[in-house]
Design a protein around this motif. Structure first.
Motif, PDB file in Angstrom:
ATOM      1  N   TYR A  16     -54.538  27.988  52.770  1.00  8.57           N
ATOM      2  CA  TYR A  16     -54.921  29.030  53.721  1.00  8.57           C
ATOM      3  C   TYR A  16     -56.159  29.777  53.241  1.00  8.57           C
ATOM      4  O   TYR A  16     -56.996  30.221  54.050  1.00  8.57           O
ATOM      5  CB  TYR A  16     -53.763  30.003  53.940  1.00  8.57           C
ATOM      6  CG  TYR A  16     -52.626  29.411  54.748  1.00  8.57           C
ATOM      7  CD1 TYR A  16     -52.840  28.953  56.052  1.00  8.57           C
ATOM      8  CD2 TYR A  16     -51.350  29.290  54.195  1.00  8.57           C
ATOM      9  CE1 TYR A  16     -51.812  28.391  56.783  1.00  8.57           C
ATOM     10  CE2 TYR A  16     -50.319  28.729  54.928  1.00  8.57           C
ATOM     11  CZ  TYR A  16     -50.562  28.284  56.228  1.00  8.57           C
ATOM     12  OH  TYR A  16     -49.526  27.734  56.948  1.00  8.57           O
ATOM     13  N   ALA A  17     -56.308  29.925  51.935  1.00  7.33           N
ATOM     14  CA  ALA A  17     -57.505  30.582  51.402  1.00  7.33           C
ATOM     15  C   ALA A  17     -58.751  29.734  51.681  1.00  7.33           C
ATOM     16  O   ALA A  17     -59.827  30.261  52.006  1.00  7.33           O
ATOM     17  CB  ALA A  17     -57.344  30.820  49.894  1.00  7.33           C
ATOM     18  N   LEU A  18     -58.605  28.399  51.542  1.00  9.67           N
ATOM     19  CA  LEU A  18     -59.723  27.506  51.843  1.00  9.67           C
ATOM     20  C   LEU A  18     -60.103  27.596  53.317  1.00  9.67           C
ATOM     21  O   LEU A  18     -61.293  27.640  53.667  1.00  9.67           O
ATOM     22  CB  LEU A  18     -59.358  26.077  51.465  1.00  9.67           C
ATOM     23  CG  LEU A  18     -60.409  25.006  51.756  1.00  9.67           C
ATOM     24  CD1 LEU A  18     -61.692  25.288  50.964  1.00  9.67           C
ATOM     25  CD2 LEU A  18     -59.877  23.605  51.421  1.00  9.67           C
ATOM     26  N   ILE A  19     -59.102  27.612  54.181  1.00 10.79           N
ATOM     27  CA  ILE A  19     -59.389  27.742  55.615  1.00 10.79           C
ATOM     28  C   ILE A  19     -60.089  29.060  55.914  1.00 10.79           C
ATOM     29  O   ILE A  19     -61.053  29.127  56.685  1.00 10.79           O
ATOM     30  CB  ILE A  19     -58.079  27.606  56.418  1.00 10.79           C
ATOM     31  CG1 ILE A  19     -57.528  26.179  56.293  1.00 10.79           C
ATOM     32  CG2 ILE A  19     -58.306  27.968  57.887  1.00 10.79           C
ATOM     33  CD1 ILE A  19     -56.209  25.981  57.005  1.00 10.79           C
ATOM     34  N   ALA A  20     -59.601  30.139  55.282  1.00  4.95           N
ATOM     35  CA  ALA A  20     -60.226  31.449  55.500  1.00  4.95           C
ATOM     36  C   ALA A  20     -61.679  31.452  55.002  1.00  4.95           C
ATOM     37  O   ALA A  20     -62.578  32.018  55.651  1.00  4.95           O
ATOM     38  CB  ALA A  20     -59.408  32.533  54.789  1.00  4.95           C
ATOM     39  N   ALA A  21     -61.908  30.799  53.840  1.00  4.54           N
ATOM     40  CA  ALA A  21     -63.286  30.736  53.317  1.00  4.54           C
ATOM     41  C   ALA A  21     -64.188  29.940  54.252  1.00  4.54           C
ATOM     42  O   ALA A  21     -65.334  30.316  54.511  1.00  4.54           O
ATOM     43  CB  ALA A  21     -63.286  30.117  51.927  1.00  4.54           C
ATOM     44  N   LEU A  22     -63.662  28.826  54.785  1.00  6.42           N
ATOM     45  CA  LEU A  22     -64.455  28.038  55.733  1.00  6.42           C
ATOM     46  C   LEU A  22     -64.743  28.831  57.000  1.00  6.42           C
ATOM     47  O   LEU A  22     -65.840  28.743  57.571  1.00  6.42           O
ATOM     48  CB  LEU A  22     -63.721  26.738  56.078  1.00  6.42           C
ATOM     49  CG  LEU A  22     -63.615  25.704  54.947  1.00  6.42           C
ATOM     50  CD1 LEU A  22     -62.764  24.506  55.384  1.00  6.42           C
ATOM     51  CD2 LEU A  22     -65.008  25.238  54.533  1.00  6.42           C
ATOM     52  N   CYS A  23     -63.763  29.600  57.459  1.00  6.14           N
ATOM     53  CA  CYS A  23     -63.970  30.418  58.662  1.00  6.14           C
ATOM     54  C   CYS A  23     -65.037  31.478  58.442  1.00  6.14           C
ATOM     55  O   CYS A  23     -65.680  31.929  59.407  1.00  6.14           O
ATOM     56  CB  CYS A  23     -62.647  31.074  59.072  1.00  6.14           C
ATOM     57  SG  CYS A  23     -61.398  29.907  59.673  1.00  6.14           S
ATOM     58  N   ILE A  24     -65.208  31.906  57.215  1.00  3.64           N
ATOM     59  CA  ILE A  24     -66.226  32.916  56.914  1.00  3.64           C
ATOM     60  C   ILE A  24     -67.580  32.271  56.667  1.00  3.64           C
ATOM     61  O   ILE A  24     -68.613  32.717  57.178  1.00  3.64           O
ATOM     62  CB  ILE A  24     -65.795  33.765  55.704  1.00  3.64           C
ATOM     63  CG1 ILE A  24     -64.520  34.556  56.038  1.00  3.64           C
ATOM     64  CG2 ILE A  24     -66.911  34.708  55.277  1.00  3.64           C
ATOM     65  CD1 ILE A  24     -63.945  35.307  54.850  1.00  3.64           C
ATOM     66  N   VAL A  25     -67.599  31.184  55.888  1.00  2.00           N
ATOM     67  CA  VAL A  25     -68.865  30.573  55.481  1.00  2.00           C
ATOM     68  C   VAL A  25     -69.511  29.791  56.630  1.00  2.00           C
ATOM     69  O   VAL A  25     -70.732  29.839  56.829  1.00  2.00           O
ATOM     70  CB  VAL A  25     -68.634  29.660  54.257  1.00  2.00           C
ATOM     71  CG1 VAL A  25     -69.923  28.898  53.912  1.00  2.00           C
ATOM     72  CG2 VAL A  25     -68.182  30.490  53.073  1.00  2.00           C
TER      73      VAL A  25
END
Length: 219
Positions: A16-25
């Motif tokens: 979920y942290a990776l998904i959140a980072a992708l959603c931001i980047v």
């Protein structure tokens, strides 16, 4: 369970942290790409505007030097759009820059009106070029010789327009008239000279009293 043991939720947290980072980047990268694209489009637009302005200035200068007037006719609305030079050419006031076809028709010389209107109607009907010399009568009563060249144009929306240019050829017509008169006068003088030469030759070869051939004629 100590530091060596891994939580059962750690893998889910990382996912979920990776998904959140992708959603931001990802939006940031996409926004940067769009900004570069926008800046490139702005530069291209500025370059095109500069080229268009340069071409417009050259065209305006060419029209001023050549004293050519530009006009546009809309068959759908029967509206005629004239530039400043066209208004001067026809003796119209500046508020007549947009007028109807009848305003142009009314200033045509009666001797040229029918043929000119038929040629213009042929352009609208067949799409042929409109190239015509005609006379116009100014409000002051002055007669001016005008040469008009136009062509049928179809816009991107499918509307038809006739766009053309007019220029004053009065000086050329006057010069041609003077040249024709001078040529006719020269031909008349040459005819008189030939006639005088024949008379002198006859008088030199014939006796003045009897009209019979003299000694020179026999020689």
């Amino acid at each position: 369970g100590g530091w060596t043991s891994q939580s059962s939720q750690l893998s889910s947290f990382r996912f979920y942290a990776l998904i959140a980072a992708l959603c931001i980047v990802t939006p940031l990268i996409w926004a940067g790409f769009l900004m570069k694209q926008r800046q490139r489009n702005i530069r291209l637009l500025q370059e095109r505007e500069e080229r268009l302005e340069t071409l417009s200035q050259r065209l305006e200068l060419a029209l001023q030097v050549s004293n050519i007037g530009v006009w546009e006719y809309d068959p759908a609305t029967d509206r005629l759009i004239l530039d400043r030079r066209m208004c001067e050419l026809y003796g119209f006031s500046p508020d007549q820059a947009e007028c109807h076809y009848s305003a142009w028709k009314n200033v045509l010389h009666p001797a040229d009106g029918i043929a000119t209107e038929e040629a213009f109607a042929s352009t609208l009907r067949d799409g042929t070029s409109f190239l015509r010399d005609f006379r116009v009568i100014l409000p002051t009563g002055e007669v001016r010789h005008v040469r008009s060249h136009g062509a049928l144009h179809r816009t991107s929306t499918g509307c038809e327009r006739v766009i053309g240019a007019n220029w004053d050829v009065s000086a050329d017509v006057i010069l041609q008239t003077e040249l024709r008169e001078a040529r006719a006068e020269t031909e008349e003088q040459n005819r008189q000279l030939r006639s005088t030469r024949r008379i002198l030759e006859h008088q030199s070869l014939h006796d003045a009293l009897t009209g019979l051939p003299n000694r020179r004629y026999l020689d």
